[in-house]
Write an enzyme that holds these catalytic residues in place. Structure first.
Site, PDB file in Angstrom:
ATOM      1  N   ASP A   1      46.790   6.653  -4.318  1.00 63.67           N
ATOM      2  CA  ASP A   1      46.837   6.006  -3.006  1.00 63.67           C
ATOM      3  C   ASP A   1      47.895   4.907  -3.014  1.00 63.67           C
ATOM      4  O   ASP A   1      48.176   4.308  -4.058  1.00 63.67           O
ATOM      5  CB  ASP A   1      45.472   5.427  -2.631  1.00 63.67           C
ATOM      6  CG  ASP A   1      44.902   4.510  -3.701  1.00 63.67           C
ATOM      7  OD1 ASP A   1      45.021   3.274  -3.552  1.00 63.67           O
ATOM      8  OD2 ASP A   1      44.345   5.005  -4.697  1.00 63.67           O
TER       9      ASP A   1
ATOM     10  N   GLU B   1      38.399  13.139 -13.532  1.00 59.22           N
ATOM     11  CA  GLU B   1      39.714  12.909 -14.124  1.00 59.22           C
ATOM     12  C   GLU B   1      39.807  13.510 -15.524  1.00 59.22           C
ATOM     13  O   GLU B   1      40.883  13.928 -15.967  1.00 59.22           O
ATOM     14  CB  GLU B   1      39.990  11.406 -14.197  1.00 59.22           C
ATOM     15  CG  GLU B   1      40.023  10.703 -12.848  1.00 59.22           C
ATOM     16  CD  GLU B   1      39.994   9.192 -12.967  1.00 59.22           C
ATOM     17  OE1 GLU B   1      40.564   8.523 -12.088  1.00 59.22           O
ATOM     18  OE2 GLU B   1      39.385   8.677 -13.931  1.00 59.22           O
TER      19      GLU B   1
END
Length: 273
Positions: free
Chosen positions: A231, A25
């Site tokens: 998600d 990330e």
């Protein structure tokens, strides 16, 4: 959380600390800001409450043996540090979760004295609350959903609800979605966690945010939470499968949003955000 008690909110922000759980990330931002990979040491020429420094001696910025990773550099008028908890020394996986996040946050604040912290990362989102894959949210509130202490008052302590540092101008200018963040140490969601998340009225869930908020509140440093949805928790696909499938693409969206946030912050004080 409330701004610091002194007049630091009126001064232009000069030191930003990003706390990011996974190096995957963090990498796009490290490249975007052209930050250098710093060893776990510095050549000391100043004094600090975190360590006793001796001029010209090499000392540890963080405690010896920790796997924490730091990148630093200058971007426009800002000194930027990005810290990650690194890899577990036994298993080699990212040190995700609240324990690593809170330890890293505490040590980094002591060592680097940031004006502002940005906890950037990925999160699960709830389609029932309007979240979609790739959405980037600013968290308006944080809470825990897996600290169940069914004793009066301790139950409130366990949930740990708190408002985040308010940034209405930033949210409006960048047209970012705003929602409540719920934090727990499990990627999946058991029935008890689901009930707690619903009680927290959360739009997004992660594994670090509320812990970093606690440390920021404790040490009086404002924290922003920038979360990109990988998600859909209340969707049809398994969370772990969808997370891995979307991680790289969503990290790019997070990078773009974080860059816009830093560009907006440049030259402003905390009170102008």
């Amino acid at each position: 959380m409330a701004p610091p008690h002194d007049d630091s909110t009126q001064h232009p922000i000069s030191n930003i600390l990003f706390i990011i759980a996974m190096q995957t990330e963090a990498s796009p931002l490290v490249n975007k800001f052209k930050l250098a990979d710093e060893p776990n040491s510095v050549y000391a020429s100043l004094s600090s409450d975190f360590v006793m420094l001796i001029y010209g001696c090499r000392i540890s910025l963080f405690p010896n043996g920790v796997p924490w990773v730091r990148y630093s550099g200058k971007y426009k008028d800002l000194n930027i540090n990005i810290v990650c908890p690194g890899k577990d020394t036994t298993l080699g996986v990212d040190c995700v979760g609240t324990v690593s996040a809170s330890l890293l946050a505490y040590a980094s604040i002591q060592a680097l004295q940031p004006d502002l912290i940005i906890n950037a990362g990925t999160a699960g989102g709830f389609k029932a609350k309007g979240a979609s894959i790739g959405d980037v949210f600013l968290a308006s509130d944080v809470a825990f959903h897996d600290r169940r202490i069914p004793i009066p008052v301790f139950d409130l302590y366990g949930v740990g609800c708190r408002k985040t540092f308010s940034t209405p101008n930033l949210a409006k200018e960048l047209n970012l979605k705003v929602g409540k963040l719920s934090t727990g140490d499990s990627l999946d969601m058991c029935a008890e966690d689901e009930a707690a998340i619903l009680a927290n009225d959360a739009t997004i869930k992660d594994m670090e945010g509320a812990a970093i908020a606690y440390v920021g509140h404790l040490l009086d440093v404002p924290v922003l939470f920038l979360k990109a949805v990988t998600d859909i928790v209340d969707g049809d696909k398994p969370t772990s499968e969808e997370f891995l499938q979307n991680l790289n693409a969503v990290t790019i969206a997070l990078d773009l949003a974080a860059t816009k946030v830093v560009d907006f912050i440049n030259g402003k004080s905390c009170s102008e955000l």
